[in-house]
Design an enzyme around this catalytic site. Structure first.
Site, PDB file in Angstrom:
ATOM      1  N   SER A 148       1.314  -9.487   0.935  1.00  0.00           N
ATOM      2  CA  SER A 148       1.666  -9.183  -0.453  1.00  0.00           C
ATOM      3  C   SER A 148       2.588  -7.977  -0.502  1.00  0.00           C
ATOM      4  O   SER A 148       2.443  -7.019   0.277  1.00  0.00           O
ATOM      5  CB  SER A 148       0.403  -8.882  -1.256  1.00  0.00           C
ATOM      6  OG  SER A 148       0.720  -8.322  -2.517  1.00  0.00           O
ATOM      7  N   SER A 149       3.511  -8.006  -1.455  1.00  0.00           N
ATOM      8  CA  SER A 149       4.407  -6.868  -1.649  1.00  0.00           C
ATOM      9  C   SER A 149       3.656  -5.628  -2.113  1.00  0.00           C
ATOM     10  O   SER A 149       4.171  -4.511  -2.018  1.00  0.00           O
ATOM     11  CB  SER A 149       5.487  -7.225  -2.672  1.00  0.00           C
ATOM     12  OG  SER A 149       4.913  -7.440  -3.953  1.00  0.00           O
ATOM     13  N   TYR A 181      -6.629  -5.318  -4.917  1.00  0.00           N
ATOM     14  CA  TYR A 181      -5.901  -6.422  -4.273  1.00  0.00           C
ATOM     15  C   TYR A 181      -5.052  -5.915  -3.106  1.00  0.00           C
ATOM     16  O   TYR A 181      -5.130  -6.442  -1.992  1.00  0.00           O
ATOM     17  CB  TYR A 181      -5.025  -7.121  -5.305  1.00  0.00           C
ATOM     18  CG  TYR A 181      -4.182  -8.233  -4.724  1.00  0.00           C
ATOM     19  CD1 TYR A 181      -4.775  -9.365  -4.180  1.00  0.00           C
ATOM     20  CD2 TYR A 181      -2.794  -8.138  -4.716  1.00  0.00           C
ATOM     21  CE1 TYR A 181      -4.004 -10.384  -3.638  1.00  0.00           C
ATOM     22  CE2 TYR A 181      -2.017  -9.150  -4.187  1.00  0.00           C
ATOM     23  CZ  TYR A 181      -2.631 -10.272  -3.637  1.00  0.00           C
ATOM     24  OH  TYR A 181      -1.857 -11.269  -3.098  1.00  0.00           O
ATOM     25  N   LYS A 183      -5.357  -6.690   1.081  1.00  0.00           N
ATOM     26  CA  LYS A 183      -4.285  -7.326   1.838  1.00  0.00           C
ATOM     27  C   LYS A 183      -3.713  -6.421   2.940  1.00  0.00           C
ATOM     28  O   LYS A 183      -3.021  -6.905   3.844  1.00  0.00           O
ATOM     29  CB  LYS A 183      -3.144  -7.735   0.895  1.00  0.00           C
ATOM     30  CG  LYS A 183      -3.541  -8.727  -0.185  1.00  0.00           C
ATOM     31  CD  LYS A 183      -3.871 -10.101   0.369  1.00  0.00           C
ATOM     32  CE  LYS A 183      -2.623 -10.893   0.700  1.00  0.00           C
ATOM     33  NZ  LYS A 183      -2.929 -12.298   1.079  1.00  0.00           N
TER      34      LYS A 183
END
Length: 260
Positions: free
Chosen positions: A151-152, A164, A168
């Site tokens: 994820s960015s 989140y 990740k």
């Protein structure tokens, strides 16, 4: 003007096998179908939605490749082991493993995160990704390709994604270490870090007039649009193909020019 998704490719995956976790829908489905279009047989993994997984299998068959749907919760290492065994029984050992399965919660301040939310995201995004990568290292053929769809949010901190992004981040580090541990077998390990993607994650459920959509589009210098699942599949195709044979332990941000 060059076509965004040309019909011809240097990537020839005929005779190879790919496992794509969480490939019943969204980014995972796009990746699975793309690899199939390049000739790979595909193991379509799902945790709950069998109908969606079978639709992916149908799409792959329509692309001219073989596929099987295998139910396995990635947070359960024994289920992951069974999935790799089923792959071996049908196709042989995998040549490509894409650790894509994940769950997402955004727009949630850290002060409001519940223990239930924490346990869910870390079970799938951290534990599930780690053991998928571990099983990949154990089972994949020499000169194979291992990919993590991250994820960015792991590139830059901003409010609302503390849980989140944290969940990740661990697999991103695992990618860097694993690349060093399996490099002597000719195996590459990399990650793709998508930003907001149309057709994937929570933004598929956000109304068109929601302020979050406008803010996300405004932050994309390239065409001012969301990314697409095909944009992510493009990056995966690069990493599994011959042009990336000397690239390992790297993270590719798919963001339309944004920094996150």
């Amino acid at each position: 003007m060059l076509s965004q998704h040309p019909g011809h490719s240097v990537t020839d995956l005929r005779g190879r096998t790919a496992i794509v976790t969480g490939s019943g829908r969204g980014i995972g489905r796009a990746i699975a179908v793309r690899l199939a279009r390049r000739g790979a047989g595909v193991v379509v993994n799902y945790a709950h939605d069998e109908a969606a997984a079978l639709q992916t299998v149908k799409d792959i068959n329509a692309a001219g490749s073989e596929a099987i749907a295998v139910r396995a919760d990635v947070s359960d290492p024994s289920a992951l082991e069974s999935m790799f065994e089923q792959c071996a029984a049908v196709f042989g050992r995998p040549d490509i493993v894409v650790a894509n399965a994940g769950v997402e919660i955004i727009d949630q301040p850290i002060s409001e995160v519940t223990e239930e939310q924490y346990d869910l995201l870390f079970a799938v995004n951290a534990k599930g990704a780690f053991f998928t990568l571990q099983k990949a290292a154990r089972h994949i053929r020499d000169h194979g390709r291992i990919l993590y769809i991250g994820s960015s949010t792991t590139c830059r901190s901003f409010p609302g994604v503390g849980l989140y992004g944290s969940s990740k981040m661990s697999a991103r580090y695992t990618v860097e270490v694993l690349a060093q541990e399996v490099g002597d077998r000719g195996i590459t390990v990399n990650s793709v870090l998508p930003t907001t993607i149309e057709g994937a994650g929570v933004f598929t459920e956000v109304p068109d007039d929601h302020p979050m959509r406008a803010a996300a589009r405004a932050g994309r210098p390239l065409e001012g649009r969301f990314g697409t699942v095909e944009d992510v599949a493009d990056a995966v195709e690069y990493f599994v193909g011959p042009l990336a044979s000397w690239v390992s332990g790297q993270h590719l941000l798919i963001s339309g020019g944004a920094q996150q």
